[in-house]
Write a protein that holds these residues in place. Sequence first.
Motif, PDB file in Angstrom:
ATOM      1  N   SER A 148     -20.424  -6.597  48.514  1.00 17.23           N
ATOM      2  CA  SER A 148     -20.733  -7.918  47.959  1.00 17.23           C
ATOM      3  C   SER A 148     -20.647  -7.959  46.434  1.00 17.23           C
ATOM      4  CB  SER A 148     -22.117  -8.375  48.411  1.00 17.23           C
ATOM      5  OG  SER A 148     -23.129  -7.500  47.945  1.00 17.23           O
ATOM      6  N   MET A 149     -20.939  -6.852  45.763  1.00 23.20           N
ATOM      7  CA  MET A 149     -20.866  -6.848  44.300  1.00 23.20           C
ATOM      8  C   MET A 149     -19.442  -7.079  43.816  1.00 23.20           C
ATOM      9  SD  MET A 149     -23.546  -3.890  43.013  1.00 23.20           S
ATOM     10  CE  MET A 149     -23.383  -4.371  41.297  1.00 23.20           C
ATOM     11  N   ALA A 150     -18.460  -6.646  44.582  1.00 19.70           N
ATOM     12  CA  ALA A 150     -17.064  -6.864  44.212  1.00 19.70           C
ATOM     13  C   ALA A 150     -16.734  -8.351  44.229  1.00 19.70           C
ATOM     14  CB  ALA A 150     -16.143  -6.103  45.159  1.00 19.70           C
ATOM     15  N   GLU A 151     -17.214  -9.045  45.239  1.00 20.63           N
ATOM     16  CA  GLU A 151     -17.002 -10.493  45.329  1.00 20.63           C
ATOM     17  C   GLU A 151     -17.731 -11.211  44.200  1.00 20.63           C
ATOM     18  OE1 GLU A 151     -15.184 -13.678  47.003  1.00 20.63           O
ATOM     19  OE2 GLU A 151     -15.334 -11.927  48.322  1.00 20.63           O
ATOM     20  N   GLN A 152     -18.933 -10.767  43.903  1.00 19.96           N
ATOM     21  CA  GLN A 152     -19.761 -11.429  42.888  1.00 19.96           C
ATOM     22  C   GLN A 152     -19.184 -11.289  41.483  1.00 19.96           C
ATOM     23  OE1 GLN A 152     -23.556  -9.559  43.538  1.00 19.96           O
ATOM     24  NE2 GLN A 152     -23.779 -10.437  45.590  1.00 19.96           N
ATOM     25  N   MET A 153     -18.534 -10.167  41.203  1.00 21.86           N
ATOM     26  CA  MET A 153     -18.025  -9.938  39.845  1.00 21.86           C
ATOM     27  C   MET A 153     -16.720 -10.677  39.584  1.00 21.86           C
ATOM     28  SD  MET A 153     -16.102  -6.259  39.838  1.00 21.86           S
ATOM     29  CE  MET A 153     -14.542  -6.090  40.729  1.00 21.86           C
ATOM     30  N   LEU A 154     -16.046 -11.108  40.648  1.00 26.03           N
ATOM     31  CA  LEU A 154     -14.686 -11.622  40.529  1.00 26.03           C
ATOM     32  C   LEU A 154     -14.544 -12.814  39.577  1.00 26.03           C
ATOM     33  CD1 LEU A 154     -12.106 -10.511  41.730  1.00 26.03           C
ATOM     34  CD2 LEU A 154     -12.234 -12.267  43.498  1.00 26.03           C
ATOM     35  N   PRO A 155     -15.413 -13.827  39.621  1.00 26.50           N
ATOM     36  CA  PRO A 155     -15.264 -14.940  38.672  1.00 26.50           C
ATOM     37  C   PRO A 155     -15.327 -14.487  37.220  1.00 26.50           C
ATOM     38  CG  PRO A 155     -16.737 -15.562  40.465  1.00 26.50           C
ATOM     39  CD  PRO A 155     -16.488 -14.095  40.605  1.00 26.50           C
ATOM     40  N   ASN A 156     -16.242 -13.576  36.909  1.00 23.42           N
ATOM     41  CA  ASN A 156     -16.334 -13.051  35.546  1.00 23.42           C
ATOM     42  C   ASN A 156     -15.066 -12.299  35.157  1.00 23.42           C
ATOM     43  OD1 ASN A 156     -19.012 -13.989  35.233  1.00 23.42           O
ATOM     44  ND2 ASN A 156     -19.821 -12.142  36.187  1.00 23.42           N
ATOM     45  N   LEU A 157     -14.553 -11.512  36.096  1.00 24.99           N
ATOM     46  CA  LEU A 157     -13.355 -10.730  35.813  1.00 24.99           C
ATOM     47  C   LEU A 157     -12.151 -11.641  35.594  1.00 24.99           C
ATOM     48  CD1 LEU A 157     -11.843  -8.104  35.506  1.00 24.99           C
ATOM     49  CD2 LEU A 157     -11.719  -7.924  38.002  1.00 24.99           C
ATOM     50  N   LYS A 158     -12.018 -12.663  36.418  1.00 24.16           N
ATOM     51  CA  LYS A 158     -10.891 -13.582  36.254  1.00 24.16           C
ATOM     52  C   LYS A 158     -10.950 -14.301  34.915  1.00 24.16           C
ATOM     53  CE  LYS A 158      -9.755 -14.470  41.107  1.00 24.16           C
ATOM     54  NZ  LYS A 158      -9.638 -15.498  42.168  1.00 24.16           N
ATOM     55  N   GLN A 159     -12.151 -14.692  34.504  1.00 26.47           N
ATOM     56  CA  GLN A 159     -12.307 -15.329  33.203  1.00 26.47           C
ATOM     57  C   GLN A 159     -11.976 -14.352  32.076  1.00 26.47           C
ATOM     58  OE1 GLN A 159     -12.980 -18.624  32.319  1.00 26.47           O
ATOM     59  NE2 GLN A 159     -12.405 -17.763  30.321  1.00 26.47           N
ATOM     60  N   MET A 160     -12.380 -13.113  32.264  1.00 25.64           N
ATOM     61  CA  MET A 160     -12.086 -12.090  31.260  1.00 25.64           C
ATOM     62  C   MET A 160     -10.576 -11.866  31.144  1.00 25.64           C
ATOM     63  SD  MET A 160     -13.623 -10.171  29.072  1.00 25.64           S
ATOM     64  CE  MET A 160     -12.801  -9.167  27.864  1.00 25.64           C
ATOM     65  N   ILE A 161      -9.883 -11.855  32.264  1.00 29.45           N
ATOM     66  CA  ILE A 161      -8.430 -11.702  32.257  1.00 29.45           C
ATOM     67  C   ILE A 161      -7.787 -12.850  31.480  1.00 29.45           C
ATOM     68  CG2 ILE A 161      -6.343 -11.734  33.686  1.00 29.45           C
ATOM     69  CD1 ILE A 161      -8.020 -10.314  35.870  1.00 29.45           C
ATOM     70  N   ARG A 162      -8.216 -14.075  31.762  1.00 25.32           N
ATOM     71  CA  ARG A 162      -7.657 -15.240  31.059  1.00 25.32           C
ATOM     72  C   ARG A 162      -7.902 -15.139  29.553  1.00 25.32           C
ATOM     73  NH1 ARG A 162      -9.618 -17.973  35.760  1.00 25.32           N
ATOM     74  NH2 ARG A 162     -11.591 -18.444  34.731  1.00 25.32           N
ATOM     75  N   THR A 163      -9.119 -14.758  29.190  1.00 23.15           N
ATOM     76  CA  THR A 163      -9.457 -14.653  27.769  1.00 23.15           C
ATOM     77  C   THR A 163      -8.638 -13.575  27.083  1.00 23.15           C
ATOM     78  OG1 THR A 163     -11.710 -15.430  28.196  1.00 23.15           O
ATOM     79  CG2 THR A 163     -11.340 -14.238  26.148  1.00 23.15           C
ATOM     80  N   CYS A 164      -8.460 -12.446  27.747  1.00 26.64           N
ATOM     81  CA  CYS A 164      -7.654 -11.371  27.155  1.00 26.64           C
ATOM     82  C   CYS A 164      -6.224 -11.833  26.920  1.00 26.64           C
ATOM     83  CB  CYS A 164      -7.678 -10.142  28.057  1.00 26.64           C
ATOM     84  SG  CYS A 164      -9.215  -9.193  27.958  1.00 26.64           S
ATOM     85  N   LYS A 165      -5.647 -12.527  27.884  1.00 21.38           N
ATOM     86  CA  LYS A 165      -4.278 -12.994  27.736  1.00 21.38           C
ATOM     87  C   LYS A 165      -4.156 -14.009  26.599  1.00 21.38           C
ATOM     88  CE  LYS A 165      -2.767 -12.095  32.474  1.00 21.38           C
ATOM     89  NZ  LYS A 165      -1.625 -11.224  32.106  1.00 21.38           N
ATOM     90  N   GLU A 166      -5.155 -14.866  26.477  1.00 25.19           N
ATOM     91  CA  GLU A 166      -5.142 -15.857  25.398  1.00 25.19           C
ATOM     92  C   GLU A 166      -5.235 -15.197  24.024  1.00 25.19           C
ATOM     93  OE1 GLU A 166      -8.458 -18.273  26.406  1.00 25.19           O
ATOM     94  OE2 GLU A 166      -7.426 -19.303  28.057  1.00 25.19           O
ATOM     95  N   ASN A 167      -5.806 -13.992  23.976  1.00 24.85           N
ATOM     96  CA  ASN A 167      -5.998 -13.286  22.705  1.00 24.85           C
ATOM     97  C   ASN A 167      -5.096 -12.060  22.562  1.00 24.85           C
ATOM     98  OD1 ASN A 167      -8.571 -14.512  21.206  1.00 24.85           O
ATOM     99  ND2 ASN A 167      -8.940 -14.607  23.415  1.00 24.85           N
ATOM    100  N   ASN A 168      -4.059 -12.006  23.400  1.00 23.98           N
ATOM    101  CA  ASN A 168      -3.054 -10.935  23.320  1.00 23.98           C
ATOM    102  C   ASN A 168      -3.644  -9.538  23.508  1.00 23.98           C
ATOM    103  OD1 ASN A 168      -0.848 -12.756  22.745  1.00 23.98           O
ATOM    104  ND2 ASN A 168      -1.704 -12.956  20.677  1.00 23.98           N
ATOM    105  N   VAL A 169      -4.701  -9.459  24.324  1.00 22.19           N
ATOM    106  CA  VAL A 169      -5.256  -8.157  24.700  1.00 22.19           C
ATOM    107  C   VAL A 169      -4.583  -7.744  26.012  1.00 22.19           C
ATOM    108  CG1 VAL A 169      -7.324  -6.894  25.392  1.00 22.19           C
ATOM    109  CG2 VAL A 169      -7.458  -8.609  23.564  1.00 22.19           C
ATOM    110  N   PRO A 170      -3.880  -6.621  26.053  1.00 22.67           N
ATOM    111  CA  PRO A 170      -3.164  -6.218  27.270  1.00 22.67           C
ATOM    112  C   PRO A 170      -4.097  -6.020  28.461  1.00 22.67           C
ATOM    113  CG  PRO A 170      -2.503  -4.880  25.388  1.00 22.67           C
ATOM    114  CD  PRO A 170      -3.703  -5.658  24.954  1.00 22.67           C
ATOM    115  N   VAL A 171      -3.561  -6.301  29.645  1.00 25.07           N
ATOM    116  CA  VAL A 171      -4.295  -6.100  30.892  1.00 25.07           C
ATOM    117  C   VAL A 171      -3.583  -5.011  31.682  1.00 25.07           C
ATOM    118  CG1 VAL A 171      -5.105  -7.145  33.033  1.00 25.07           C
ATOM    119  CG2 VAL A 171      -5.068  -8.505  30.916  1.00 25.07           C
TER     120      VAL A 171
END
Length: 207
Positions: free
Chosen positions: A39-62
């Motif tokens: 369940s923790m994997a499911e719970q973290m997913l929204p935060n992770l997806k937002q983090m991915i978007r933010t990194c891409k917007e700021n040219n931080v590699p994923v």
Amino acid sequence: MNRMGVEWNPARSALVIVDVQNDYCHKDGSIAKQGLDVSMAEQMLPNLKQMIRTCKENNVPVIYIQTIHEDSTDSKTWVKRLKNKSQKDLCRKNTWGSEFFHLAPEDEDVIVIKHRYSAFINTRFDSVLRAMEIDTLLMAGVSTNICVESTARDGFMLDYDILLLSDCTGAFTREEYDMSLKTIDKFFGSVTSSAEIMESLKREVQV
């Protein structure tokens, strides 16, 4: 914990996502079928997806780390870790279980295949980081106390700065998760959150 008490440079950092794959995270995956709580994997997913978007917007590699197991990489010693024989089907090559869980790497993202707990063991991960001039790893993924921690430990030993994102990682018990965060924060890096990282990026943009 959960504080930005360290300096970091987004231009020399990468978001490292470890093992967010069906077998580790999906309710129908291998880990869940063994009776473990995903369940923790499911719970973290929204935060992770937002983090991915933010990194891409700021040219931080994923960088996505993907576990693939197959006969050619299953040494006798490695197979001995399988106390539960049902684990033999975990993240096998070309299976649904090895595919990413609700994440879709884009063309510019890097995928590193690993065959052990740590993404640094017998992979191209270190070469990729050196070529990209990365010195700070924003760690996310599962399981906090196994593959994420193993990768963080090895990264620290190779002189990378480690920032573990507490709300973008998960384990199969709260106790294992908490213990791992304490260990990393005390000995191998710093524990922070995606919110704090994103806030620091906003401040940098405003300066």
